[in-house]
Scaffold this motif. Sequence first.
Motif, PDB file in Angstrom:
ATOM      1  N   TRP A  98      29.899 -31.204  29.931  1.00 18.64           N
ATOM      2  CA  TRP A  98      28.694 -30.581  29.251  1.00 18.64           C
ATOM      3  C   TRP A  98      29.299 -29.294  28.645  1.00 18.64           C
ATOM      4  O   TRP A  98      30.267 -28.688  28.761  1.00 18.64           O
ATOM      5  CB  TRP A  98      28.098 -30.179  30.419  1.00 18.64           C
ATOM      6  CG  TRP A  98      27.451 -31.191  31.378  1.00 18.64           C
ATOM      7  CD1 TRP A  98      27.603 -31.604  32.600  1.00 18.64           C
ATOM      8  CD2 TRP A  98      26.425 -32.203  30.746  1.00 18.64           C
ATOM      9  NE1 TRP A  98      26.946 -32.671  32.945  1.00 18.64           N
ATOM     10  CE2 TRP A  98      26.208 -33.052  31.954  1.00 18.64           C
ATOM     11  CE3 TRP A  98      25.714 -32.542  29.452  1.00 18.64           C
ATOM     12  CZ2 TRP A  98      25.036 -34.083  31.731  1.00 18.64           C
ATOM     13  CZ3 TRP A  98      24.815 -33.514  29.283  1.00 18.64           C
ATOM     14  CH2 TRP A  98      24.707 -34.422  30.639  1.00 18.64           C
ATOM     15  N   GLY A  99      28.469 -28.891  27.577  1.00 15.33           N
ATOM     16  CA  GLY A  99      28.850 -27.641  26.837  1.00 15.33           C
ATOM     17  C   GLY A  99      29.958 -27.862  25.832  1.00 15.33           C
ATOM     18  O   GLY A  99      30.053 -29.000  25.190  1.00 15.33           O
ATOM     19  N   LEU A 100      30.615 -26.723  25.262  1.00 18.21           N
ATOM     20  CA  LEU A 100      31.551 -26.706  24.172  1.00 18.21           C
ATOM     21  C   LEU A 100      32.840 -27.707  24.650  1.00 18.21           C
ATOM     22  O   LEU A 100      33.348 -27.456  25.894  1.00 18.21           O
ATOM     23  CB  LEU A 100      32.126 -25.370  23.944  1.00 18.21           C
ATOM     24  CG  LEU A 100      30.795 -24.465  23.373  1.00 18.21           C
ATOM     25  CD1 LEU A 100      31.279 -23.277  22.940  1.00 18.21           C
ATOM     26  CD2 LEU A 100      30.152 -25.102  21.888  1.00 18.21           C
ATOM     27  N   GLY A 101      33.593 -28.091  23.874  1.00 18.56           N
ATOM     28  CA  GLY A 101      34.647 -28.897  24.081  1.00 18.56           C
ATOM     29  C   GLY A 101      35.901 -28.263  24.576  1.00 18.56           C
ATOM     30  O   GLY A 101      36.874 -28.809  25.280  1.00 18.56           O
ATOM     31  N   GLU A 102      35.842 -27.020  24.583  1.00 17.79           N
ATOM     32  CA  GLU A 102      36.949 -26.226  25.101  1.00 17.79           C
ATOM     33  C   GLU A 102      37.263 -26.499  26.608  1.00 17.79           C
ATOM     34  O   GLU A 102      38.511 -26.468  26.903  1.00 17.79           O
ATOM     35  CB  GLU A 102      36.715 -24.525  25.006  1.00 17.79           C
ATOM     36  CG  GLU A 102      37.771 -23.827  24.180  1.00 17.79           C
ATOM     37  CD  GLU A 102      37.184 -22.347  23.858  1.00 17.79           C
ATOM     38  OE1 GLU A 102      35.893 -22.234  23.758  1.00 17.79           O
ATOM     39  OE2 GLU A 102      37.921 -21.443  24.470  1.00 17.79           O
TER      40      GLU A 102
ATOM     41  N   GLU B 232      38.642 -34.824  18.389  1.00 18.29           N
ATOM     42  CA  GLU B 232      37.616 -33.955  19.052  1.00 18.29           C
ATOM     43  C   GLU B 232      36.303 -34.101  18.591  1.00 18.29           C
ATOM     44  O   GLU B 232      36.129 -34.332  17.525  1.00 18.29           O
ATOM     45  CB  GLU B 232      38.301 -32.591  18.961  1.00 18.29           C
ATOM     46  CG  GLU B 232      38.057 -31.680  20.014  1.00 18.29           C
ATOM     47  CD  GLU B 232      38.593 -29.954  19.638  1.00 18.29           C
ATOM     48  OE1 GLU B 232      37.561 -29.380  19.666  1.00 18.29           O
ATOM     49  OE2 GLU B 232      39.671 -29.911  19.285  1.00 18.29           O
ATOM     50  N   TRP B 233      35.357 -34.119  19.581  1.00 21.64           N
ATOM     51  CA  TRP B 233      34.036 -34.440  19.194  1.00 21.64           C
ATOM     52  C   TRP B 233      33.082 -33.755  20.006  1.00 21.64           C
ATOM     53  O   TRP B 233      33.463 -33.003  20.926  1.00 21.64           O
ATOM     54  CB  TRP B 233      33.661 -35.963  19.556  1.00 21.64           C
ATOM     55  CG  TRP B 233      33.816 -36.406  20.982  1.00 21.64           C
ATOM     56  CD1 TRP B 233      34.933 -36.937  21.636  1.00 21.64           C
ATOM     57  CD2 TRP B 233      32.696 -36.171  21.928  1.00 21.64           C
ATOM     58  NE1 TRP B 233      34.861 -37.275  22.614  1.00 21.64           N
ATOM     59  CE2 TRP B 233      33.586 -36.784  23.142  1.00 21.64           C
ATOM     60  CE3 TRP B 233      31.487 -35.882  22.103  1.00 21.64           C
ATOM     61  CZ2 TRP B 233      32.805 -36.737  24.466  1.00 21.64           C
ATOM     62  CZ3 TRP B 233      31.124 -35.744  23.212  1.00 21.64           C
ATOM     63  CH2 TRP B 233      31.539 -36.051  24.527  1.00 21.64           C
ATOM     64  N   GLY B 234      31.978 -33.343  19.317  1.00 18.04           N
ATOM     65  CA  GLY B 234      30.757 -32.699  19.980  1.00 18.04           C
ATOM     66  C   GLY B 234      29.261 -33.164  19.626  1.00 18.04           C
ATOM     67  O   GLY B 234      29.019 -33.832  18.712  1.00 18.04           O
TER      68      GLY B 234
ATOM     69  N   SER C 256      27.754 -27.375  20.663  1.00 17.66           N
ATOM     70  CA  SER C 256      27.575 -28.622  21.361  1.00 17.66           C
ATOM     71  C   SER C 256      26.975 -28.481  23.006  1.00 17.66           C
ATOM     72  O   SER C 256      27.423 -27.644  23.616  1.00 17.66           O
ATOM     73  CB  SER C 256      29.228 -28.918  21.719  1.00 17.66           C
ATOM     74  OG  SER C 256      29.995 -29.362  20.373  1.00 17.66           O
ATOM     75  N   GLU C 257      26.161 -29.446  23.113  1.00 16.56           N
ATOM     76  CA  GLU C 257      25.519 -29.567  24.342  1.00 16.56           C
ATOM     77  C   GLU C 257      26.425 -30.279  25.327  1.00 16.56           C
ATOM     78  O   GLU C 257      26.493 -30.335  26.577  1.00 16.56           O
ATOM     79  CB  GLU C 257      23.938 -30.341  24.360  1.00 16.56           C
ATOM     80  CG  GLU C 257      23.114 -29.444  23.704  1.00 16.56           C
ATOM     81  CD  GLU C 257      22.682 -30.098  22.255  1.00 16.56           C
ATOM     82  OE1 GLU C 257      22.629 -31.390  22.387  1.00 16.56           O
ATOM     83  OE2 GLU C 257      22.106 -29.399  21.500  1.00 16.56           O
ATOM     84  N   LYS C 258      27.353 -31.292  24.638  1.00 19.19           N
ATOM     85  CA  LYS C 258      28.348 -31.909  25.477  1.00 19.19           C
ATOM     86  C   LYS C 258      29.406 -32.264  24.474  1.00 19.19           C
ATOM     87  O   LYS C 258      28.984 -32.480  23.205  1.00 19.19           O
ATOM     88  CB  LYS C 258      27.727 -33.479  25.797  1.00 19.19           C
ATOM     89  CG  LYS C 258      26.795 -34.143  24.820  1.00 19.19           C
ATOM     90  CD  LYS C 258      26.020 -35.098  25.927  1.00 19.19           C
ATOM     91  CE  LYS C 258      24.854 -35.898  25.138  1.00 19.19           C
ATOM     92  NZ  LYS C 258      24.437 -37.026  25.723  1.00 19.19           N
ATOM     93  N   ALA C 259      30.517 -32.288  24.916  1.00 18.03           N
ATOM     94  CA  ALA C 259      31.754 -32.442  23.977  1.00 18.03           C
ATOM     95  C   ALA C 259      32.902 -33.066  24.645  1.00 18.03           C
ATOM     96  O   ALA C 259      32.972 -33.067  26.001  1.00 18.03           O
ATOM     97  CB  ALA C 259      32.015 -31.065  23.475  1.00 18.03           C
ATOM     98  N   GLY C 260      33.908 -33.363  23.922  1.00 13.95           N
ATOM     99  CA  GLY C 260      35.112 -33.802  24.515  1.00 13.95           C
ATOM    100  C   GLY C 260      36.282 -34.463  23.549  1.00 13.95           C
ATOM    101  O   GLY C 260      36.237 -33.888  22.377  1.00 13.95           O
TER     102      GLY C 260
ATOM    103  N   VAL D 182      27.610 -37.920  31.130  1.00 16.77           N
ATOM    104  CA  VAL D 182      27.494 -36.915  30.106  1.00 16.77           C
ATOM    105  C   VAL D 182      26.754 -37.741  28.850  1.00 16.77           C
ATOM    106  O   VAL D 182      25.884 -37.353  28.114  1.00 16.77           O
ATOM    107  CB  VAL D 182      28.704 -36.251  29.791  1.00 16.77           C
ATOM    108  CG1 VAL D 182      28.687 -35.561  28.384  1.00 16.77           C
ATOM    109  CG2 VAL D 182      28.985 -35.422  30.880  1.00 16.77           C
ATOM    110  N   LEU D 183      27.419 -38.945  28.474  1.00 18.69           N
ATOM    111  CA  LEU D 183      27.097 -39.783  27.229  1.00 18.69           C
ATOM    112  C   LEU D 183      26.038 -40.816  27.733  1.00 18.69           C
ATOM    113  O   LEU D 183      26.643 -41.559  28.557  1.00 18.69           O
ATOM    114  CB  LEU D 183      28.325 -40.166  26.712  1.00 18.69           C
ATOM    115  CG  LEU D 183      29.484 -39.111  25.963  1.00 18.69           C
ATOM    116  CD1 LEU D 183      30.601 -39.869  25.317  1.00 18.69           C
ATOM    117  CD2 LEU D 183      28.471 -38.301  25.007  1.00 18.69           C
ATOM    118  N   THR D 184      25.223 -41.179  26.660  1.00 18.28           N
ATOM    119  CA  THR D 184      24.348 -42.533  26.840  1.00 18.28           C
ATOM    120  C   THR D 184      25.484 -43.419  26.203  1.00 18.28           C
ATOM    121  O   THR D 184      26.674 -43.345  25.543  1.00 18.28           O
ATOM    122  CB  THR D 184      23.264 -42.394  25.967  1.00 18.28           C
ATOM    123  OG1 THR D 184      23.827 -42.340  24.685  1.00 18.28           O
ATOM    124  CG2 THR D 184      22.591 -41.454  26.199  1.00 18.28           C
ATOM    125  N   GLU D 185      25.523 -44.749  26.427  1.00 19.59           N
ATOM    126  CA  GLU D 185      26.113 -45.988  26.164  1.00 19.59           C
ATOM    127  C   GLU D 185      26.155 -45.832  24.697  1.00 19.59           C
ATOM    128  O   GLU D 185      27.197 -46.387  24.112  1.00 19.59           O
ATOM    129  CB  GLU D 185      25.562 -47.287  26.708  1.00 19.59           C
ATOM    130  CG  GLU D 185      25.877 -47.314  28.356  1.00 19.59           C
ATOM    131  CD  GLU D 185      26.494 -48.779  28.513  1.00 19.59           C
ATOM    132  OE1 GLU D 185      26.610 -49.706  27.720  1.00 19.59           O
ATOM    133  OE2 GLU D 185      26.841 -49.159  29.764  1.00 19.59           O
TER     134      GLU D 185
END
Length: 762
Positions: A215-219, A302-304, A191-195, A275-278
């Motif tokens: 940004w990055g992995l969801g961890e 959990e998403w990425g 993931s370039e972005k996650a959460g 981090v996210l687009t609409e």
Amino acid sequence: MIRLDAVVWLEEVGKNDLSTVGGKGASLGEMINIGVPVPGGFAVTAQAFRDFINRAGISEKLFEALKVDVNQETELHKAEKAAKKLIMDAKVPKDIEDAIKSRYEELCKREGKQVFVAVRSSATAEDLPDASFAGQQETYLNMRGAEEVFNAVRKCWASLYGARAIFYRVEQGFDHDKVNLSAIVQMMVDSEKAGVMFSSQPSTGEPLVVIEGAWGLGEAVVSGSVSPDNYVVDRQTKKVLSKYIATKEIMIIRDPKTQKTVTIKVPAKKKEAVVLTEDEMVQLAKYAETLENHYGIPQDIEWGVEKNKIYILQSRPITTIDNTKKPAEAAAASGKAILTGLGAAPGVATGIVRIITSGRDLDKVKQGDIMVTKMTMPDMVPGMKRAGAIVTDEGGMACHAAIVSRELGCPAVVGTKKATSVLKDGMEITVDGGKGIVYEGRVAVAGSAKPAAVAGATGVVVSKPITATEIKVNVSEPDRAAAAAATLADGVGLLRIEHMILGLGKTPNYYIKNGKSEEYIDELVKGVKTVADAFFPRPVWVRTLDAPTDEFRAMEGGENEPIEHNPMLGWRGIRRDLTETEHFRREVRAFKKLHEMGLTNVGIMLPMVQHVRELRAAKAIMVDEGLNLENIDVGIMVETPGAALTIEDFIDEGLDFVSFGTNDLTQYTLAVDRNNENVAGLYTELHPAILKLIEYVVENCNEAGVKTSICGQAGSYPEMAKRLVEIGITSISANIDAVATVRETVARSEKILMLKALRKQD
Ligand code: PEP
Ligand code: MG
């Protein structure tokens, strides 16, 4: 339906295949089948595992090896070792090995490249297919190549016999023989972005999708190590209602060279960027809606996002929503909003602003006032209990202010960035903790009744979360025994007797020299008994006398105390006990009396130990005085690097527990006098050297089954408590007023660890 194949594609399974691929495999398959983008992969079925142990001829030996008393640490670990060895050494039938390897090759062919996969365990019980064994078995990330994947599957199988898993099954009455394991081999998402996101507002249940991303992995989001952006999307209209852009300091990524996950700083231009687009927010909200509708209950997801493609990595029910409460009416206010932040705890309150800069100004906060601060600290909790609402500059949904406010039912808006500069002492404001808005003056907000628990400014709802790490309390004054016991602590991690003795006004030597030994012993018995009674049968670790010479000098009988250049490094603690054994023997006699009275919960803790010889000599005196060391807990304080670095010697010598005296361990490790304000800035228990020493001791003690605890001041600090839980300490002893906060921190830290393990496994 039982499938006989050794491997199945994830899309071939669904919620009815629990007995084949376990809960995790079934849930992933189910999500794929309802059109949610889950990374692809396959499952090595539970039947393949069973087939392997049967055909390898190890099943009888395996289940025999597991027949142990799981309450005996050594037996449990012996069983683990034997069972894992059987699994790892046995020959896997060639058809099963081939099926796994060739399915991985097929997956690579399907993707057009050699893919990285995660190999996760998904255990299942034959009789109760939906039993959850989450978090008990291993996950292997970033595996690549058929051989590596095959080995990871075998390791997952072996992890079914980890000590924790064996213990759990016995405790829960599961037959080892009836529990199988499916290994899920799933493509990694880089993931370039996650959460994470909640398909319904997690504290009110409103139809709002709350998304947190970084940004990055969801961890980084899951572990709470970064403040994530927070977006709220209306689930019905799919409108983005609010966006909170956090300052994101760090990110966790997969290092392209080593393939290991590493934590790096977020590049300057991305720190404050959204981090996210609409479109992504709305798309995520749609998936959240699909999952909630499909499962019929709100989901924690959990998403990425990798190369602009959204993946759903995990979905599970949210457990925090109280369904007995009606969702709050949408708040609509007419007043002027002067500040926004994260709605961390729902409810609306109007009150007078009180700016708090430290625990020392807490008295400013009177019943119903609005506490405004940069970030709350554990020592501010008493003020938080009186506050009508709380507003902070910093923090995310998992910060101290947010957690405590939710627990207290006190409306809170956190992360406003500028509350302490925009708001002024004495101003009247209205705080909407659901929406994260602060209004000027008294404003009527629809649905504004405070939740019932908030009546709590006067009748606070106190609940005690259950923690695996024991939470104990430090006591110095016997007359505080009742207050200490009222914290419902699991015992006393440090009972200091200096205060009891210094309070007598006469040194122990005075009593001894004047033929009043029995009087002295009785004073000790009386003081300790008050505390031991209040806690019985919970353990009370009593520390033998640890007063430096300068403190004795002012007492009757202390006239001849030696004058030392540095009493902190001088004749105190165990070193005095062993050279002036007469007073130590009196203490030991007091302990003996207490045990004879039936107060078998009294344990003995030796201070300032730096060499195993000291423990050995002290034990010899105890035995000489007739103490039966089989029936009494004896331990040492780890206050010197000497003791920490030679902990193996102490373990070999034999002891029941150790307790970190971080007040001293810090001064002796960092060469910083704990009482000297000129160097106070250098004094920190969180110095990496201290943490390393603690980690070293805990690891060795855990291996040997010796209990570990902390009784220095740092045990009352949430940050330290969190670290100690991560390190694996068995108990934390805090000051009376910090017990509740530490307990909360520990409960949360344990949950984060479990979630991490769970998510790794999923
Ligand atoms: C310590 O050193 O951390 C401790 C608990 O002992 P004291 O503060 O009494 O020295
Ligand atoms: Mg000390």
